[in-house]
Design a protein around this motif. Sequence first.
Motif, PDB file in Angstrom:
ATOM      1  N   PRO A   1       7.421  -2.066   5.896  1.00 43.60           N
ATOM      2  CA  PRO A   1       7.113  -0.811   5.194  1.00 43.60           C
ATOM      3  C   PRO A   1       5.622  -0.726   4.883  1.00 43.60           C
ATOM      4  CG  PRO A   1       8.070  -2.401   3.672  1.00 43.60           C
ATOM      5  CD  PRO A   1       8.109  -3.033   5.039  1.00 43.60           C
ATOM      6  N   PRO A   2       5.142   0.443   4.508  1.00 50.77           N
ATOM      7  CA  PRO A   2       3.718   0.568   4.161  1.00 50.77           C
ATOM      8  C   PRO A   2       3.394  -0.206   2.891  1.00 50.77           C
ATOM      9  CG  PRO A   2       4.900   2.606   3.691  1.00 50.77           C
ATOM     10  CD  PRO A   2       5.845   1.737   4.440  1.00 50.77           C
ATOM     11  N   ASN A   3       2.134  -0.607   2.761  1.00 50.19           N
ATOM     12  CA  ASN A   3       1.706  -1.322   1.553  1.00 50.19           C
ATOM     13  C   ASN A   3       1.457  -0.335   0.419  1.00 50.19           C
ATOM     14  OD1 ASN A   3      -0.766  -0.129   2.085  1.00 50.19           O
ATOM     15  ND2 ASN A   3      -1.677  -1.970   2.958  1.00 50.19           N
ATOM     16  N   ILE A   4       0.914  -0.824  -0.678  1.00 55.10           N
ATOM     17  CA  ILE A   4       0.731   0.005  -1.866  1.00 55.10           C
ATOM     18  C   ILE A   4      -0.234   1.158  -1.618  1.00 55.10           C
ATOM     19  CG2 ILE A   4      -1.205  -1.308  -2.850  1.00 55.10           C
ATOM     20  CD1 ILE A   4       0.258  -0.995  -5.592  1.00 55.10           C
ATOM     21  N   GLU A   5      -1.081   1.024  -0.598  1.00 54.98           N
ATOM     22  CA  GLU A   5      -2.023   2.092  -0.241  1.00 54.98           C
ATOM     23  C   GLU A   5      -1.452   3.035   0.807  1.00 54.98           C
ATOM     24  OE1 GLU A   5      -5.356  -0.098   1.080  1.00 54.98           O
ATOM     25  OE2 GLU A   5      -6.028  -0.671  -0.936  1.00 54.98           O
ATOM     26  N   GLY A   6      -0.202   2.799   1.187  1.00 57.86           N
ATOM     27  CA  GLY A   6       0.427   3.656   2.186  1.00 57.86           C
ATOM     28  C   GLY A   6       0.044   3.311   3.614  1.00 57.86           C
TER      29      GLY A   6
END
Length: 440
Positions: free
Chosen positions: A265-270
């Motif tokens: 999945p994407p990280n905290i920054e998308g």
Amino acid sequence: MVSANPSRSGRGGDASQNDFETLKRLIHGKLVDKLDLSRLGDLEGDTLRREIRLVVEHLCDTENPLLNRAERERLIEEVLDETFGFGPLEILLKEEGIADIMINGPKHVFIEKNGRIQRSPVTFRDNDHLMQVLDRIVSKVGRRVDETQPMCDARLPDGSRVNAIIPPLALDGPSLTIRRFGSNPLTLEDLLRFGAFTPEMVMLLEGASKARLNILVSGGTGSGKTTLLNTLSSFIAPDHRVITIEDAAELQLQQEHVLRLETRPPNIEGKGQVSATDLVKNALRMRPDRIIIGECRGPEALDMLQAMNTGHEGSLTTIHANTPRDAVSRLETMISMGGIELPLRALRHQFASAVDLIIQANRLQGGPRKVTHITEVVGMEGDAVIMQDIFLFIQDGIDEDGKAYGHFESTGVRPSFMDRLEQAGVRLPSNLFSQRTLGY
């Protein structure tokens, strides 16, 4: 020292249970203070648990020497579960026969056992306690769940699938749904014993796998698609290079030469997301003999069909659908969701050329899981995909326990791919496809 003695009234009264939880938290806190992490880091799992158990036993005797043997043992085990495992979840994960665990907030835990949903006495202290357990689960597979990403798919060490959703999306507290996959997956013999299919059907499926037919396993939620996929993979030759692609790795293949890939999945920054489509494209460059996609959910369906059409025969995947005909429509919808504009006829032709066999799994009323269709994809006629059923399950009724029952039938249709089976050295009995009712 905690003066209350929870052993006098067991789990019966709320006050006693609160005293027990207070004592458990106290001992767990003192245990954390006593741990010498630098020394414990050199110990193996079982040795480490034994060492910690001795410390917990000493703390129990110090803090409340009046505990009876049963309460003392329970306290020790629960503290160890909080330290090494998944807290209250450990009790349910150790219990045989549980297929699903459904946690609707800290105080409402349900299980499915023997095809029936029932409430479990297991509870968590509060939302924070449940979140601690959830964080421990998702962090083990490099994922996270928080307010910026309140939904998450993960897995347990035994391969069980975990889906989590937390506030503000879940209004009653963190919610977990766990689909159990035991450390010892169901074998072909197990499925035959449970009546999921018949020996005649197995002979066809084994031959189809050995002849490297492309197979689509279709079914609803909880119908046994992953179990069927594991069973089919047991027929793959040991010298074949198999690449699996999943959102959360749960397939348990028995071959030696298996390379497992998992989406990210994407990280905290998308950023940093790796989709199933990306993995399928990369897998094609990794010299696979067969590609197995745990479940087609989106545009990767087109890449999978193209892989099946370009030299990767014998590939397998699953899809959510209620009938073989619905599976075709679902694939068309998923490919369209990716923004790929293909004429409907071209898309169906791609499907008809790629997929040889559809296995439909259904979960019937009362819990029994059956392979209800084994269907051949014959080809195209005009704009329609032509399919023919080879084996069927016919439901006859509901028994006094509320479970569906029925019988299997051979439709009398001889598959058009029999030449491919014979070229692969697969010899099936001449009467295998004669029209009749099958026993199991």
